[in-house]
Design a protein around this motif. Structure first.
Motif, mmCIF file in Angstrom:
data_model
loop_
_atom_site.group_PDB
_atom_site.id
_atom_site.type_symbol
_atom_site.label_atom_id
_atom_site.label_comp_id
_atom_site.label_asym_id
_atom_site.label_seq_id
_atom_site.Cartn_x
_atom_site.Cartn_y
_atom_site.Cartn_z
ATOM 1 N N GLU A 273 7.829 13.748 2.559
ATOM 2 C CA GLU A 273 6.628 14.566 2.768
ATOM 3 C C GLU A 273 5.595 13.866 3.631
ATOM 4 O OE1 GLU A 273 5.002 15.446 -1.026
ATOM 5 O OE2 GLU A 273 6.631 16.788 -1.606
ATOM 6 N N GLY A 274 5.644 12.543 3.673
ATOM 7 C CA GLY A 274 4.564 11.782 4.270
ATOM 8 C C GLY A 274 3.521 11.466 3.214
ATOM 9 N N ILE A 275 2.876 10.321 3.360
ATOM 10 C CA ILE A 275 1.905 9.882 2.357
ATOM 11 C C ILE A 275 0.582 9.620 3.070
ATOM 12 C CG2 ILE A 275 1.553 8.350 0.379
ATOM 13 C CD1 ILE A 275 4.490 7.620 0.517
ATOM 14 N N VAL A 276 0.010 10.725 3.560
ATOM 15 C CA VAL A 276 -1.207 10.650 4.363
ATOM 16 C C VAL A 276 -2.283 11.600 3.859
ATOM 17 C CG1 VAL A 276 -2.183 11.063 6.662
ATOM 18 C CG2 VAL A 276 0.011 9.870 6.438
ATOM 19 N N GLU A 277 -1.876 12.822 3.528
ATOM 20 C CA GLU A 277 -2.823 13.858 3.139
ATOM 21 C C GLU A 277 -2.767 14.122 1.638
ATOM 22 O OE1 GLU A 277 -5.098 15.331 4.903
ATOM 23 O OE2 GLU A 277 -4.549 14.377 6.799
ATOM 24 N N PRO A 278 -3.887 14.064 0.953
ATOM 25 C CA PRO A 278 -3.887 14.371 -0.483
ATOM 26 C C PRO A 278 -3.704 15.858 -0.718
ATOM 27 C CG PRO A 278 -6.130 14.023 0.273
ATOM 28 C CD PRO A 278 -5.237 13.692 1.433
ATOM 29 N N TRP A 279 -3.167 16.199 -1.871
ATOM 30 C CA TRP A 279 -3.025 17.608 -2.237
ATOM 31 C C TRP A 279 -4.160 17.990 -3.164
ATOM 32 C CZ3 TRP A 279 -2.756 21.014 -6.189
ATOM 33 C CH2 TRP A 279 -2.265 22.292 -5.906
ATOM 34 N N GLY A 280 -4.770 19.149 -2.911
ATOM 35 C CA GLY A 280 -5.788 19.680 -3.804
ATOM 36 C C GLY A 280 -7.199 19.400 -3.328
ATOM 37 N N ASP A 281 -8.148 19.651 -4.215
ATOM 38 C CA ASP A 281 -9.574 19.461 -3.926
ATOM 39 C C ASP A 281 -9.926 17.996 -4.164
ATOM 40 O OD1 ASP A 281 -12.236 19.762 -3.433
ATOM 41 O OD2 ASP A 281 -12.698 20.877 -5.262
ATOM 42 N N VAL A 282 -9.886 17.219 -3.105
ATOM 43 C CA VAL A 282 -10.015 15.766 -3.209
ATOM 44 C C VAL A 282 -11.120 15.272 -2.292
ATOM 45 C CG1 VAL A 282 -8.800 13.559 -2.970
ATOM 46 C CG2 VAL A 282 -7.557 15.591 -3.731
ATOM 47 N N SER A 283 -11.925 14.342 -2.795
ATOM 48 C CA SER A 283 -13.019 13.763 -2.016
ATOM 49 C C SER A 283 -12.601 12.416 -1.429
ATOM 50 C CB SER A 283 -14.260 13.557 -2.903
ATOM 51 O OG SER A 283 -14.675 14.766 -3.493
ATOM 52 N N ASP A 284 -13.343 12.002 -0.393
ATOM 53 C CA ASP A 284 -13.166 10.653 0.150
ATOM 54 C C ASP A 284 -13.996 9.674 -0.665
ATOM 55 O OD1 ASP A 284 -11.518 11.526 2.242
ATOM 56 O OD2 ASP A 284 -13.241 11.956 3.534
ATOM 57 N N LEU A 285 -13.549 8.436 -0.706
ATOM 58 C CA LEU A 285 -14.341 7.405 -1.344
ATOM 59 C C LEU A 285 -15.579 7.104 -0.493
ATOM 60 C CD1 LEU A 285 -11.543 4.917 -2.443
ATOM 61 C CD2 LEU A 285 -13.196 5.996 -3.976
ATOM 62 N N PRO A 286 -16.692 6.738 -1.126
ATOM 63 C CA PRO A 286 -17.862 6.326 -0.345
ATOM 64 C C PRO A 286 -17.528 5.068 0.452
ATOM 65 C CG PRO A 286 -18.184 5.827 -2.669
ATOM 66 C CD PRO A 286 -16.941 6.652 -2.579
ATOM 67 N N PRO A 287 -18.215 4.840 1.566
ATOM 68 C CA PRO A 287 -17.873 3.710 2.446
ATOM 69 C C PRO A 287 -17.806 2.362 1.745
ATOM 70 C CG PRO A 287 -19.448 5.159 3.525
ATOM 71 C CD PRO A 287 -19.308 5.652 2.111
ATOM 72 N N GLU A 288 -18.691 2.130 0.759
ATOM 73 C CA GLU A 288 -18.711 0.827 0.110
ATOM 74 C C GLU A 288 -17.516 0.602 -0.821
ATOM 75 O OE1 GLU A 288 -21.327 3.572 -2.433
ATOM 76 O OE2 GLU A 288 -20.853 3.243 -0.307
ATOM 77 N N LEU A 289 -16.769 1.651 -1.142
ATOM 78 C CA LEU A 289 -15.589 1.517 -1.998
ATOM 79 C C LEU A 289 -14.291 1.816 -1.255
ATOM 80 C CD1 LEU A 289 -16.761 3.176 -5.356
ATOM 81 C CD2 LEU A 289 -16.808 0.762 -4.706
ATOM 82 N N ALA A 290 -14.389 2.319 -0.031
ATOM 83 C CA ALA A 290 -13.197 2.696 0.719
ATOM 84 C C ALA A 290 -12.391 1.460 1.131
ATOM 85 C CB ALA A 290 -13.595 3.481 1.965
ATOM 86 N N PRO A 291 -11.059 1.506 1.025
ATOM 87 C CA PRO A 291 -10.219 0.378 1.448
ATOM 88 C C PRO A 291 -10.451 0.022 2.911
ATOM 89 C CG PRO A 291 -8.946 1.897 0.120
ATOM 90 C CD PRO A 291 -10.261 2.574 0.380
ATOM 91 N N VAL A 292 -10.476 -1.267 3.201
ATOM 92 C CA VAL A 292 -10.768 -1.742 4.561
ATOM 93 C C VAL A 292 -9.702 -2.688 5.104
ATOM 94 C CG1 VAL A 292 -13.265 -1.474 4.301
ATOM 95 C CG2 VAL A 292 -12.176 -3.648 3.668
ATOM 96 N N THR A 293 -8.800 -3.166 4.265
ATOM 97 C CA THR A 293 -7.820 -4.153 4.707
ATOM 98 C C THR A 293 -6.773 -3.508 5.607
ATOM 99 O OG1 THR A 293 -8.096 -5.369 2.633
ATOM 100 C CG2 THR A 293 -6.143 -5.872 3.952
#
Length: 320
Positions: A273-293
């Motif tokens: 299926e690919g592991i890029v797009e979430p399914w359903g009503d999903v929010s992004d993490l705020p910038p200070e918690l978003a993965p950066v590595t």
């Protein structure tokens, strides 16, 4: 002096698992005392982690959960499987286990539960893994508790199911079969980044009543991810495409022959299926918690296991 979070007590199911170990260490570093619930044979695999109580048990044991969650402020529910074995079924671990955690949390007036789910978990599929993960999400959403649900992509790092298995395949055979005839994308997320977001949602009461996507900053086709890992391991590999049905048949055979196969049928479905797009009503993490590595040579090298391929000890019949 007592630290700010010392009065709080946080439980972690699956606390000796790949993600759980990192979350436990982060929580311990931040101050809260913790209770780790683990079904592993060794109930105390990390004695160097201070201020932590280790409990040997399973999320299928509701009475154990009710006694263990007493006095807890929150619980990180990280216990999960991607391969069924006798006594470890998706329905038991993901569905019944999550209901037990929620019931025990309500019985003890636990304030919040953070659930680690899968990016594409959803109803109406032919995959028991996807279905059971979705049911666990719904149980948490309807629990009456404050919650954060992390719909995660592929998490990588030392001891994972991505770099570990991919490295062993590259050291065992000179070819790597890609799933399907379209190279689907992945956004690998470093385990340290994933653990930080989960821990932050519990320590600071962040992200209450939200379902959020947990994805790395780099998107690439699976073939590119394989080539990056091959380059770091120093192995030459040739990729080719094979039908999804053939991969699932291959996975079924290896599930019966190996303790932990290179890819389970559930993982084949994920990659198809690919592991890029979430399914359903999903929010992004705020910038200070978003993965950066980034998924770079440095982060790949840090997560690789000792060099070597699959061995006889990886076979089910040789590990008894």
């Amino acid at each position: 002096a007592e630290s700010k979070g010392a009065a709080r007590k946080i439980a972690v199911t699956g606390g000796t698992g790949f993600v759980g170990r990192h979350v436990v260490r982060l929580l311990a570093d931040e101050g809260p005392s913790g209770v780790v619930i683990a079904r592993g044979v060794d109930p105390n695999p990390a004695p160097s982690v201070r201020n932590v109580t280790w409990v040997h048990g399973s999320v299928t044991d509701r009475k154990l959960l009710e006694s263990t969650l007493a006095g807890c402020h929150a619980v990180a529910h990280l216990a999960g499987i991607n391969l069924e074995r006798p006594g470890q079924r998706f329905e038991d671990v993901h569905v019944r286990g999550t209901q037990n955690v929620v019931d025990a949390a309500n019985a003890n007036q636990v304030g919040k539960v953070a659930l680690l789910s899968f990016l594409r978990a959803r109803p109406g599929t032919s995959s028991p893994y996807h279905e059971s993960k979705w049911q666990s999400e719904e149980i948490v959403r309807n629990s009456g508790l404050a919650y954060t649900i992390f719909k995660s992509g592929v998490i990588y790092g030392r001891g994972d199911h991505m770099l570990d298995h991919l490295s062993k395949v590259l050291h065992t055979v000179p070819v790597f079969p890609l799933v399907g005839f379209t190279d689907r994308g992945v956004r690998p997320v470093a385990v340290g980044d994933a653990a930080w977001a989960i821990a932050a949602s519990l320590i600071g009461d962040r992200l209450d009543n939200q379902t959020v996507a947990l994805l790395g900053p780099d998107e690439m086709p699976l073939g590119e991810a394989v080539r990056r890992v091959a380059a770091v391991t120093g192995r030459r590999t040739h990729t080719f495409r094979a039908p999804v049905a053939l991969h699932k048949l291959h996975a079924l055979v290896l599930e019966k022959l190996m303790r932990i196969p290179p890819a389970s049928r559930a993982q084949v479905q994920m990659l198809a299926e690919g592991i890029v797009e979430p399914w359903g009503d999903v929010s992004d993490l705020p910038p200070e918690l978003a993965p950066v590595t980034p998924f770079s040579n440095t982060s790949i090298a840090a997560g690789l296991p000792p060099s070597g391929g699959f061995r006889r000890a990886d076979l089910t019949m040789c590990s008894m």
